[in-house]
Every structure is written in structure tokens, then in C-alpha cells.
Design an enzyme around this catalytic site. Sequence first.
Site, PDB file in Angstrom:
ATOM      1  N   CYS A   2       0.850  -1.180   0.000  1.00  0.00           N
ATOM      2  CA  CYS A   2       0.000   0.000   0.000  1.00  0.00           C
ATOM      3  C   CYS A   2       0.893   1.239   0.000  1.00  0.00           C
ATOM      4  CB  CYS A   2      -0.904   0.001   1.225  1.00  0.00           C
ATOM      5  SG  CYS A   2      -1.996  -1.438   1.352  1.00  0.00           S
ATOM      6  N   SER A  52      -5.441  -4.535  -1.338  1.00  0.00           N
ATOM      7  CA  SER A  52      -6.193  -5.288  -0.329  1.00  0.00           C
ATOM      8  C   SER A  52      -5.626  -6.690  -0.138  1.00  0.00           C
ATOM      9  CB  SER A  52      -7.665  -5.392  -0.746  1.00  0.00           C
ATOM     10  OG  SER A  52      -8.222  -4.111  -0.926  1.00  0.00           O
ATOM     11  N   ILE A  53      -5.353  -7.044   1.131  1.00  0.00           N
ATOM     12  CA  ILE A  53      -4.837  -8.373   1.466  1.00  0.00           C
ATOM     13  C   ILE A  53      -5.651  -9.016   2.586  1.00  0.00           C
ATOM     14  CG2 ILE A  53      -2.844  -9.642   2.388  1.00  0.00           C
ATOM     15  CD1 ILE A  53      -1.040  -7.738   0.889  1.00  0.00           C
ATOM     16  N   ILE A  54      -5.917  -8.269   3.657  1.00  0.00           N
ATOM     17  CA  ILE A  54      -6.686  -8.782   4.798  1.00  0.00           C
ATOM     18  C   ILE A  54      -7.956  -7.946   4.960  1.00  0.00           C
ATOM     19  CG2 ILE A  54      -6.699  -9.096   7.304  1.00  0.00           C
ATOM     20  CD1 ILE A  54      -3.735  -9.713   7.159  1.00  0.00           C
ATOM     21  N   GLY A  76       1.784  -2.080   5.285  1.00  0.00           N
ATOM     22  CA  GLY A  76       2.533  -3.215   5.806  1.00  0.00           C
ATOM     23  C   GLY A  76       1.619  -4.350   6.201  1.00  0.00           C
ATOM     24  N   GLU A  77       2.088  -5.162   7.122  1.00  0.00           N
ATOM     25  CA  GLU A  77       1.289  -6.282   7.624  1.00  0.00           C
ATOM     26  C   GLU A  77       1.737  -6.612   9.040  1.00  0.00           C
ATOM     27  OE1 GLU A  77      -0.266 -10.742   6.278  1.00  0.00           O
ATOM     28  OE2 GLU A  77       1.119  -9.626   5.015  1.00  0.00           O
ATOM     29  N   ASP A 100      -5.958  -5.940  10.290  1.00  0.00           N
ATOM     30  CA  ASP A 100      -4.818  -5.756  11.188  1.00  0.00           C
ATOM     31  C   ASP A 100      -4.586  -4.275  11.486  1.00  0.00           C
ATOM     32  OD1 ASP A 100      -4.046  -5.365   8.557  1.00  0.00           O
ATOM     33  OD2 ASP A 100      -2.072  -6.261   8.777  1.00  0.00           O
TER      34      ASP A 100
END
Length: 296
Positions: A2, A52-54, A76-77, A100
Site C-alpha cells: 500500500c 487489499s490483502i486482509i 505493511g502487515e 490488522d
Amino acid sequence: MCGISGQFNFVRNEPVEPEMIRRMARTMAHRGPDDEGYFISGSLGFGFRRLSIIDLAGGHQPMSDAEEKVWVVFNGEIYNYLELRGKLEAQGHRFRTRSDTEVIVHGYKQWGTDVFNHLNGMFGVAIWDVERRRLVVARDAMGIKLIYYRIAGGQLSFGSELHPVLATQPGRPDVDPVAVNLFLRVRYTPSPLTIFKGIRKLGPGTMLVVEGGECEVKRWYNYTPVPFESPKEDEQARRELLELYRAAVKRHLLSDVPVGILLSGGLDSGLLLALMKEAGGPWPSYNRRLRRFVRG
């Protein structure tokens, strides 16, 4: 991947220009094709581009708590967000998403800037504390995610790349010969230097705190080595290293979108794929020699 950006007129408290905040974020459209978002409140503005990931539906940013007292933009994550969510819920915090990002929002409300020491992950993050009128911009301990910034005339501009910071200036700044010299000698530009004069980058494990008309860089990460209680046998050390590696790979597989691997055929990527297979599969992989996707 992102992208975050923002601007804060922390001395004269003049309103930011909404069009400038949008322009800064749109220089990073390639980092976040799925969504964009903005938060503008007087002298502060946040911009965000999302990959978008989570929590694909609920992870829109900028994100706040229900009372809108804390706002966050985050690139980040966070790998331990589920564990942290459980701890925060036990303290009475109520979550509205599965993201998250929201763990950072409530973590800041619970622990202040010490929230960063609770995060296991990679991040470039900006937090706006509405009641204290405090802006905190931080980079993860290992420096995986970047934060560039410029302070001039009582104004802070920042972003995940140089482009949003450059977008705030009428012309291109001069090249910094010291940074160029270091890049040619050591093959990278050490923090806080960048290729341009007047633009800096946060060092790993540091944060920029802007409050009361002052702007200060502080270190939030202070690692204290802990020696082994007793010497380890080779086999014991191998087992413990494998378990650490296995746990790290498993954490990295948390995602609401497909996960793949770049498979070079070397030892590192081969071991990664083997540990990924223990957690499920098959996993899409790209082999640079075959130049095509295969199923690992």
C-alpha cells in the site's frame, strides 16, 4: 503493498489543501490499485492507496476508532494481529473490522507509542491523536517499509515513497552529493539521507513525533540481546532454528487473497516452498527460468 502520505502544518496550524493531499496519494496509485481514502481535518491531512490483502471489505483507510479520536494510515502487515486483538478485547476494546490496521488503532489507545513494541510485522504508519493533536509517524524495527519526509516552514510532508513528498514542491530539489557519494561507496543511502537535499527518511525502529509545535525523531526500538542460558548442542540449535523458520512462514501466509512464491530453484526459495507445503497448498509459484507460473 500500500502507500501512505500526509501533511501537517504544525506551527501555524493553517488548513491543508485537500487537492494537495489527493495529489500526494495519487502519485502512488501503482502501490494501491484497489482503493483510496482521505482524512482531512484542519491543519492535517492523510492520503492512502490500498492493495487489499486482509479484510477486503472492511479494511478501508484512513481508519479510526468508533469515537474518531485516533486515526491511522498504515502500509505493511502485522503478523500477530489476531493475538493482539484478543488481548485488547480482554481489556474492553471493541473491534468493527477484521483488519490488522484496527489493532494499531486500539493498540495506540491502550499503550500509546509503546504499541510499536507489541507489533510483530513490517510497517510504515502514521497515527493522528485528535485530543492531543499529536502526529506520530513510525517505521518498523528492521526498516522493511520506508517513510520519506520533509520539514520546511513549519510544515511536515511524508510518504511511503519520494513521489508524494516531491509533489508538494514547485520544482525538483537539488541532488545531495553526500548521499550520492555514500551510495556509490556502500551501495545504499543510509538513513536519514536521501538522494535529494532537504528530504529525509526515517531510520529503522524510529518515529517522528509532532506535538505542541515541535517535531522530534525518537527511537522506539531498543533491542537488548539475551544470551543463551547454556550452550546448545548442534541438533538442538537446528531444531529450534527450524521451528522459528516454520512459525515465521506460517505467519506470512495469513491473507484473504491468493498467496504465491517466486521460486528461483535455490536453497532459500526451495526451503520456503517446503515449509509452505506443510501448511497447505498447492501454492502458485513463478519460476524465472521457465518464465511461467507453476503449482508448487
